[in-house]
Design an enzyme around this catalytic site. Structure first.
Site, PDB file in Angstrom:
ATOM      1  N   TRP A 106       0.822  -1.217   0.000  1.00 42.33           N
ATOM      2  CA  TRP A 106       0.000   0.000   0.000  1.00 42.33           C
ATOM      3  C   TRP A 106       0.854   1.265   0.000  1.00 42.33           C
ATOM      4  O   TRP A 106       0.591   2.209  -0.747  1.00 42.33           O
ATOM      5  CB  TRP A 106      -0.929  -0.017   1.212  1.00 42.33           C
ATOM      6  CG  TRP A 106      -1.799   1.203   1.314  1.00 42.33           C
ATOM      7  CD1 TRP A 106      -1.618   2.285   2.118  1.00 42.33           C
ATOM      8  CD2 TRP A 106      -2.986   1.466   0.547  1.00 42.33           C
ATOM      9  NE1 TRP A 106      -2.615   3.211   1.922  1.00 42.33           N
ATOM     10  CE2 TRP A 106      -3.481   2.727   0.956  1.00 42.33           C
ATOM     11  CE3 TRP A 106      -3.689   0.756  -0.430  1.00 42.33           C
ATOM     12  CZ2 TRP A 106      -4.629   3.298   0.422  1.00 42.33           C
ATOM     13  CZ3 TRP A 106      -4.841   1.329  -0.970  1.00 42.33           C
ATOM     14  CH2 TRP A 106      -5.292   2.582  -0.539  1.00 42.33           C
ATOM     15  N   GLU A 147      -0.414  -1.651  -5.809  1.00 42.49           N
ATOM     16  CA  GLU A 147      -1.721  -1.151  -5.378  1.00 42.49           C
ATOM     17  C   GLU A 147      -1.894   0.315  -5.827  1.00 42.49           C
ATOM     18  O   GLU A 147      -1.578   1.214  -5.058  1.00 42.49           O
ATOM     19  CB  GLU A 147      -1.853  -1.294  -3.863  1.00 42.49           C
ATOM     20  CG  GLU A 147      -1.676  -2.746  -3.385  1.00 42.49           C
ATOM     21  CD  GLU A 147      -1.861  -2.910  -1.890  1.00 42.49           C
ATOM     22  OE1 GLU A 147      -2.552  -2.077  -1.255  1.00 42.49           O
ATOM     23  OE2 GLU A 147      -1.309  -3.877  -1.336  1.00 42.49           O
ATOM     24  N   TYR A 148      -2.430   0.533  -7.087  1.00 44.13           N
ATOM     25  CA  TYR A 148      -2.989  -0.432  -8.019  1.00 44.13           C
ATOM     26  C   TYR A 148      -2.646   0.013  -9.421  1.00 44.13           C
ATOM     27  O   TYR A 148      -2.646   1.216  -9.713  1.00 44.13           O
ATOM     28  CB  TYR A 148      -4.511  -0.519  -7.881  1.00 44.13           C
ATOM     29  CG  TYR A 148      -4.943  -1.008  -6.516  1.00 44.13           C
ATOM     30  CD1 TYR A 148      -4.972  -2.374  -6.219  1.00 44.13           C
ATOM     31  CD2 TYR A 148      -5.265  -0.104  -5.524  1.00 44.13           C
ATOM     32  CE1 TYR A 148      -5.358  -2.830  -4.961  1.00 44.13           C
ATOM     33  CE2 TYR A 148      -5.640  -0.545  -4.256  1.00 44.13           C
ATOM     34  CZ  TYR A 148      -5.677  -1.901  -3.986  1.00 44.13           C
ATOM     35  OH  TYR A 148      -6.036  -2.329  -2.750  1.00 44.13           O
ATOM     36  N   THR A 214      -9.038  -9.983  -0.671  1.00 44.04           N
ATOM     37  CA  THR A 214     -10.467  -9.988  -0.357  1.00 44.04           C
ATOM     38  C   THR A 214     -10.712  -9.660   1.112  1.00 44.04           C
ATOM     39  O   THR A 214     -11.254 -10.465   1.875  1.00 44.04           O
ATOM     40  CB  THR A 214     -11.073 -11.346  -0.748  1.00 44.04           C
ATOM     41  OG1 THR A 214     -10.210 -12.406  -0.298  1.00 44.04           O
ATOM     42  CG2 THR A 214     -11.227 -11.459  -2.241  1.00 44.04           C
ATOM     43  N   TRP A 343      -2.859 -12.245   5.248  1.00 38.33           N
ATOM     44  CA  TRP A 343      -2.163 -11.005   5.612  1.00 38.33           C
ATOM     45  C   TRP A 343      -2.537 -10.723   7.071  1.00 38.33           C
ATOM     46  O   TRP A 343      -3.697 -10.447   7.345  1.00 38.33           O
ATOM     47  CB  TRP A 343      -2.596  -9.839   4.717  1.00 38.33           C
ATOM     48  CG  TRP A 343      -1.946  -8.583   5.177  1.00 38.33           C
ATOM     49  CD1 TRP A 343      -2.450  -7.659   6.045  1.00 38.33           C
ATOM     50  CD2 TRP A 343      -0.639  -8.136   4.834  1.00 38.33           C
ATOM     51  NE1 TRP A 343      -1.553  -6.666   6.272  1.00 38.33           N
ATOM     52  CE2 TRP A 343      -0.422  -6.934   5.544  1.00 38.33           C
ATOM     53  CE3 TRP A 343       0.382  -8.638   4.025  1.00 38.33           C
ATOM     54  CZ2 TRP A 343       0.772  -6.223   5.446  1.00 38.33           C
ATOM     55  CZ3 TRP A 343       1.555  -7.924   3.929  1.00 38.33           C
ATOM     56  CH2 TRP A 343       1.744  -6.724   4.621  1.00 38.33           C
TER      57      TRP A 343
END
Length: 363
Positions: A106, A147-148, A214, A343
């Protein structure tokens, strides 16, 4: 005549080995992949804890996070050579365990735009870094956590829908077929969302597998609520359907699960959908706490959408438990997905409750 009888005898022999009598081919055992971030949690997480918790024996693949992408090249970031030495020793004790190095994340994905401008140079730098003599033999491949691509995360990218396929093609050419090349990808299946912004099927052609993130469907950017499960199974199903509907083989898709919860405070309603006054205090930051803490600090009071939730006074949390992860693992098996990734490992209990539940359900 002798030749004719020889042919008949051959038919008799072959009949004994006909497909009807041969053992049915079993699908490969689902993968169990865990991200390892030594400094990702509220306290350092050491290599020795991977063994004490049982993670080293349960995982098929360990993903070290993160390396950096700087100036369009792979760089070590905060990597510690001593830690890599411990990981190499762990791998020598458990040769079946494969280790990958993940780049991006991120907070570290902005550099991929420059990498996409010269994919061969990027890929060559990654191969050279993974094969550095200081940790030679440690890494079995590379993971890209962009990302992303052609969408927004912490920063926005405009490299185009073909940027990720060009990057993964270059990585495959650099690493060859004997090394793993994987990617963590968005789970945003909304119309025009992140999964629609990049050519993931073309990228998948060069990847061993894709890991769909997800989780974090709620609790990010919504401090006033409504409270909602951050890792709902229907959200995962929609993301997987989007990927496979676009042409990504289901056998290359991993389901993502979080070993943490997301929460709110100032909540007066037990069930999901309540309003809040802000994020709940958490050890990983506002609104984020490890499962190992939540399991006793705020035990589950209900389930919704295939995951658990809990209300403790004015605080409301959503997180997965051994029971909900067992159900998700069974979904992976019935749908023929390649496996599960988590994660991240530091959020589990000292004896690996969550990873143990996944391992049992996938076995």
């Amino acid at each position: 005549m002798a030749a004719r009888w020889g042919f008949v005898a051959l038919l008799v022999v072959l009949a004994g080995c006909s497909p009807a009598s041969a053992p049915a081919l079993q699908p490969p055992r689902p993968l169990l992949v865990g991200y390892y971030t030594p400094r990702g949690g509220a306290a350092p997480f050491h290599v020795a804890q991977l063994e004490r918790s049982g993670a080293a024996d349960r995982l098929t693949h360990l993903v070290y996070a993160f390396g950096a992408v700087t100036g369009g090249r792979c760089t070590g970031g905060a990597a510690d050579p001593d830690e890599f030495a411990q990981l190499r020793a762990l791998k020598q004790r458990r040769p079946a365990l494969k280790v990958l190095w993940s780049f991006g994340g991120w907070n570290g994905s902005a550099g991929f735009a420059a990498a996409a401008a010269d994919p061969p140079a990027f890929a060559a730098s990654c191969r050279a870094l993974l094969d550095d003599p200081r940790w030679a033999g440690l890494f079995d491949g590379i993971d890209v956590d962009w990302e992303y691509p052609n969408a927004c995360g912490a920063t926005c990218d405009t490299s185009g829908p073909d940027a990720l396929p060009r990057l993964t093609a270059a990585l495959r050419a650099a690493f060859g077929s004997d090394r793993l090349v994987t990617a963590a990808v968005s789970a945003d299946a909304s119309p025009g969302g992140r999964l629609a912004r990049a050519d993931y099927p073309a990228a998948a052609a060069h990847l061993d597998w894709l890991m769909t993130m997800t989780y974090d469907y709620a609790g990010v950017g919504d401090p006033a609520g409504p409270t909602a499960p951050h890792s709902p199974l229907p959200g995962a199903q929609a993301a997987i359907a989007e990927l496979t509907g676009r042409g990504v083989p289901v056998s290359k898709v991993l389901l993502g699960v979080g070993f943490y919860g997301r929460g709110w405070t100032g909540v007066t309603r037990d069930s999901p959908g309540g309003q809040a006054t802000g994020p709940a205090p958490g050890g990983r930051g506002p609104g984020v706490e490890d499962y190992r803490v939540l399991r006793t600090a705020c035990p589950p009071t209900g389930t919704v959408a295939g995951t658990s939730y809990a209300r403790c006074g004015a605080t409301w949390w959503s997180y997965d438990t051994p029971a909900t992860l067992t159900a998700k693992a069974r979904y992976v098996r019935t749908q023929g997905l390649r496996g599960v990734f988590c994660w991240e490992l530091a959020g589990d209990t000292a004896d690996g409750e969550l990873l143990g539940a996944l391992h049992s359900a996938l076995s």
